[in-house]
Each structure stands twice: as structure tokens, then as C-alpha cells.
Design a protein around this motif. Structure first.
Motif, short mmCIF file in Angstrom:
data_model
loop_
_atom_site.label_atom_id
_atom_site.label_comp_id
_atom_site.label_asym_id
_atom_site.label_seq_id
_atom_site.Cartn_x
_atom_site.Cartn_y
_atom_site.Cartn_z
N MET A 150 0.84 -1.20 0.00
CA MET A 150 0.00 0.00 0.00
C MET A 150 0.87 1.24 0.00
N ASP A 151 0.37 2.31 -0.65
CA ASP A 151 1.08 3.59 -0.69
C ASP A 151 2.50 3.46 -1.20
N GLU A 152 2.66 2.65 -2.24
CA GLU A 152 3.98 2.46 -2.82
C GLU A 152 4.40 3.72 -3.58
N HIS A 153 5.67 4.08 -3.47
CA HIS A 153 6.21 5.25 -4.14
C HIS A 153 7.38 4.86 -5.03
N ILE A 154 7.66 5.71 -6.01
CA ILE A 154 8.86 5.54 -6.80
C ILE A 154 10.02 6.15 -6.02
N ILE A 155 11.07 5.38 -5.82
CA ILE A 155 12.25 5.84 -5.10
C ILE A 155 13.39 6.03 -6.10
N LEU A 156 14.07 7.16 -6.00
CA LEU A 156 15.20 7.45 -6.89
C LEU A 156 16.51 6.99 -6.27
N VAL A 207 12.98 3.76 2.70
CA VAL A 207 11.59 4.03 2.36
C VAL A 207 11.39 5.51 2.12
N ALA A 208 10.25 5.84 1.47
CA ALA A 208 9.91 7.24 1.25
C ALA A 208 9.64 7.92 2.58
N LEU A 209 9.82 9.25 2.62
CA LEU A 209 9.63 10.01 3.85
C LEU A 209 8.21 9.84 4.40
N LYS A 210 7.21 9.85 3.51
CA LYS A 210 5.83 9.69 3.95
C LYS A 210 5.64 8.35 4.66
N LEU A 213 7.32 8.52 8.16
CA LEU A 213 6.53 9.27 9.14
C LEU A 213 5.30 8.49 9.59
N LYS A 214 4.69 7.78 8.65
CA LYS A 214 3.51 7.00 9.01
C LYS A 214 3.87 5.92 10.04
N MET A 215 4.98 5.22 9.78
CA MET A 215 5.37 4.11 10.65
C MET A 215 5.97 4.59 11.97
N ASN A 216 6.67 5.71 11.97
CA ASN A 216 7.42 6.13 13.16
C ASN A 216 6.79 7.28 13.92
N VAL A 217 5.72 7.87 13.38
CA VAL A 217 5.01 8.93 14.10
C VAL A 217 3.53 8.56 14.23
N TYR A 218 2.84 8.43 13.10
CA TYR A 218 1.40 8.18 13.12
C TYR A 218 1.04 6.92 13.91
N TYR A 219 1.71 5.80 13.60
CA TYR A 219 1.37 4.54 14.25
C TYR A 219 1.88 4.42 15.68
N LYS A 220 2.63 5.41 16.13
CA LYS A 220 3.05 5.42 17.53
C LYS A 220 1.97 6.00 18.43
N LEU A 221 1.00 6.69 17.83
CA LEU A 221 -0.12 7.25 18.60
C LEU A 221 -1.10 6.14 18.97
N PRO A 222 -1.89 6.31 20.04
CA PRO A 222 -2.85 5.28 20.46
C PRO A 222 -3.89 5.02 19.38
N MET A 223 -4.32 3.78 19.27
CA MET A 223 -5.37 3.41 18.33
C MET A 223 -6.63 4.22 18.61
#
Length: 284
Positions: A150-156, A207-210, A213-223
Motif C-alpha cells: 500500500m502507498d507504494e512510491h517511486i524511489i530514486l 523508504v519514502a519520507l511519507k 513518518l507513518k510508521m514512526n510517528v502516526y502509528y506510535k499514537l494510540p489506536m
């Protein structure tokens, strides 16, 4: 005409495929469509518009895109990844053509496209969805898609990026029924991706910056709290309310339907030991 190969992945896109192909046909050398065995007229229409068409069973976007690259044997300097529900305008087509020509030998390896998102027949300009930026055009030798569900990005692997000034169009909305069904499908794939990322413990280098951030900031918040914060951020802080009823519905469904559904499926997997496969195309 720029030295570009366009890649389009499709499944039942007879409503969109002709407009998509026509929007890019004047600036690309090749158009390659990889179809997931559509049961409508997608393949017929794509061939009629001059595209090379291949069919391949869908597992996820990253694997399907990699299949397209391998099957097409892309030799052009540039590759354009574009979805059937996206299209260039006259202005963005001219600009993309110019940027590709100007940067054939420069250190620019990626071009970021800007999209207007149309929802319930209205272009959304607030809530953090405009412009919707995607690095869709890249030098073939420099770009590689992330291997994720999911949310796959092109990485240079080298070079810098430049952002376009003119907007392209994104018509990903069909009906609310389709929207709900699609995001239910997305949520299962994102659940798979979540557990894979936890196991791999990816960092910013891979991985892409987005994604980071999702894995290391967003998902660290409570469900539950994180989907609520997401809604407040989109609808109030990013002024989503200025897009009227359409903006309200979009922000609400993105937060309390999609993002909370992902949270619920993650919890289900943790509690029961269940794992979603994330494989296969959207059932319509």
C-alpha cells in the motif's frame, strides 16, 4: 515528443482509459497498459487508442508495476507512471514535455506532478489534498517502486526532483459505494503492509519520507486517537471545511471510515492471530 514510456495499470477502467491515453499520447513515445483481466471494454479501448496491452493477474500494485516494466523492456530515458483515472491537461502536458526535454542530461531524475482531486463532482482545494503531489515521472535508470502492499512510491537511486507548476486531474471517485468498497480493500492491504514494515523495521534510507513518518510517528499514537487527530488536522487545521459538504464527507470518511478501519483490522490481527493476504484486485 519527449523520450517517455507511459505505464498504466488497469482493471475495469472503460470509463477512464480513453481520456487518460489521449491526454498523454501527444508527448510520449510508448503507452503500455497492463490489465488485470478486466471484464469490461478496457482492453479493447486501450488497443484502439494505440496502447500496447498485456494482461497479468493482480497481486499488488508494486508487483504489477514491476511486471509492466519487465514486460515492456523500457528503453526510453523517462518513464511516466499514470493511473487510468488520472490525466494531463493541455498545460501540464506541455510542461511535462518541456521538463523532460530540458533535463535529459541534467541531474534531475524525477518530476513531481500536481493533481486536483475530484470528489462527489467537486474539486477539493483544502484539507491537505490540493495539490496532490506524486513523483510519477522519472528517469528509467534512476527509479524503482517500493516493494509494499500500500502507498507504494517511486524511489530514486540518484538525482534530484523538480515540481511542475500546472495541475493535472485525478478522477478517482465513481460512487460512494465504490469509494467504500475500494477503501475496505485498501485497508486490508495497508494492514499487511503495516505488519511487514514492523518486521522489517525500515528506516528513512530505504523508504519514502511519507512511509517513514507513518510508521514512526502516526502509528506510535494510540489506536483510535490517531484517526481522530487525522480528522481534526485535515478538516480544521488544513481548512477542509472550506470545501463545503463534499469536504466534510471526504475528511470524515478518510478518517473515521478508512483510517479507523485500518486500526481495527490491525487490532483484530493482533488479538486473533489473523493475517490478511492483501492479494488480488478490487472486486467490483
Amino acid at each position: 515528443m519527449a523520450d517517455i514510456t507511459a505505464i498504466i495499470l488497469t482493471k475495469n477502467e472503460e470509463v477512464n482509459i480513453v481520456d487518460c491515453i489521449r491526454s498523454i499520447s501527444g508527448i510520449v513515445k510508448r503507452i503500455v497498459v497492463v490489465d488485470s483481466y478486466s471484464n469490461d471494454k478496457t482492453v479493447e479501448l486501450a488497443r484502439r487508442e494505440g496502447a500496447e496491452v498485456y494482461q497479468h493477474s493482480f497481486e499488488n500494485y508494486a508487483k504489477q508495476y514491476n511486471y509492466a516494466i519487465e514486460k515492456a523492456i523500457v528503453r526510453t530515458v523517462w518513464t511516466l507512471r499514470i493511473d487510468a483515472d488520472e490525466r494531463l491537461t493541455e498545460e501540464s502536458a506541455v510542461e511535462l514535455d518541456r521538463l523532460c526535454e530540458e533535463n535529459m542530461s541534467s541531474n534531475v531524475s524525477g518530476i513531481v506532478l500536481r493533481f486536483k482531486k475530484n470528489f462527489l463532482g467537486k474539486n477539493l482545494y483544502h484539507g491537505g489534498v490540493y495539490p496532490w503531489r506524486k513523483m510519477n515521472c522519472y528517469k528509467t535508470k534512476a527509479g524503482k517502486i517500493e516493494d509494499r502492499f500500500m502507498d507504494e512510491h517511486i524511489i530514486l537511486s540518484f538525482g534530484t526532483t523538480v515540481e511542475m507548476k500546472s495541475d493535472s486531474l485525478h478522477y478517482d471517485f465513481k460512487t460512494l459505494e465504490y469509494f467504500i468498497s475500494k477503501h475496505n480493500w485498501y485497508s486490508s492491504r495497508e494492514t499487511v503492509d503495516y505488519f511487514e514494515r514492523i518486521e522489517k523495521k525500515n528506516n528513512l534510507r530505504t523508504v519514502a519520507l511519507k512511509t517513514y513518518l507513518k510508521m514512526n510517528v502516526y502509528y506510535k499514537l494510540p489506536m483510535g486517537l490517531r484517526s481522530h487527530i487525522y480528522y481534526l488536522y485535515r478538516y480544521y487545521l488544513r481548512l477542509g471545511f472550506l470545501d463545503g459538504k463534499e469536504g466534510k464527507i471526504y475528511a470524515f470518511l478518510q478518517a473515521y471510515w478508512y483510517r479507523y478501519l485500518v486500526d481495527a483490522k490491525i487490532y483484530e490481527c493482533q488479538k486473533s492471530g489473523l493475517r490478511y493476504s492483501g492479494k488480488g484486485s478490487l472486486k467490483e
